[in-house]
Enzyme design. Structure first.
Site, short mmCIF file in Angstrom:
data_model
loop_
_atom_site.label_atom_id
_atom_site.label_comp_id
_atom_site.label_asym_id
_atom_site.label_seq_id
_atom_site.Cartn_x
_atom_site.Cartn_y
_atom_site.Cartn_z
N ASN A 101 0.85 -1.19 0.00
CA ASN A 101 0.00 0.00 0.00
C ASN A 101 0.88 1.24 0.00
OD1 ASN A 101 -2.44 1.52 0.24
ND2 ASN A 101 -2.01 1.82 2.42
N ASP A 139 -3.83 0.98 7.25
CA ASP A 139 -2.55 1.69 7.08
C ASP A 139 -1.49 1.24 8.09
OD1 ASP A 139 -3.55 3.16 4.91
OD2 ASP A 139 -4.50 4.59 6.25
#
Ligand code: GAR
Length: 186
Positions: A101, A139
């Site tokens: 990511n 995250d």
């Protein structure tokens, strides 16, 4: 995988074509039929699939469909390049340590949505971007590479986003290369 503008997707394709990253970017998955990323994929001649999350009753069913496309295309690693959907363990476990990511902050600061706004509101002097392997918490996961970007008094969301994106386009290919080295060792 992308949901929006797709500038990171394009940076990665260019880096792979310039042999900066030893990778073949062979498929783009989008969840938004009007996103700019599709136009980039067409221009760059990369096959793409639009998978509409609204047509699935659960996140798991949606991810099963994503995994089907990934496996059918023999995809070995996945990059969430502006993928604006939370992913579950279904996808993470299908690509253990192979799901990457990019996020516009120096993690673990400013996780979640509107990371650039969060940094501006916090009045910090430094923010940036991170490329990391994906774990279940939003995250989070081992950091592959980060870049720092100063915040100036004159900055607004647009000016800061622009400078962060310039760095993102550099560190995403580097992060994918680092991940590739980890994969080859495992
Ligand atoms: C990038 O800034 C990326 O870091 C961010 O979305 C933008 C996509 O830009 N991702 C997230 O905020 C994920 N939490 P792009 O579509 O031009 O590549």
């Amino acid at each position: 995988m992308a949901s929006g503008n797709g500038s990171n997707f394009e940076a990665l394709v260019i880096a792979s074509r310039n042999q900066v990253v030893k990778a073949d970017i062979s498929l783009l998955i989008v969840n938004n039929p009007n996103c700019e990323a599709i136009k980039r994929a067409k221009r760059l001649n990369i096959p793409f699939v639009f998978l509409n999350h609204k047509e699935f009753s659960s996140r798991i069913d949606y991810e099963k469909e994503i995994i089907k496309h990934l496996k059918n295309n023999q995809i070995e690693g996945v990059v969430m390049a502006g993928w604006m959907r939370i992913v579950s363990n279904r996808l993470i476990d299908a690509y253990p340590d192979r799901l990457i990511n990019i996020h516009p902050s120096i993690l673990p600061s400013f996780r979640g949505i509107d990371a650039i706004d969060q940094a501006l509101k916090a009045k910090v002097k430094l923010t940036g971007c991170s490329v990391h392997l994906v774990e279940a918490e939003v995250d989070s996961g081992p950091i592959l590479i980060q870049a720092a970007v100063p915040i100036y008094q004159t900055d607004n969301k647009e000016s800061l986003s622009r400078r962060i994106q310039t760095q993102e386009h550099k560190i995403l290919p580097m992060g994918v290369s680092i991940a590739g080295r980890i994969w080859r060792r495992s």
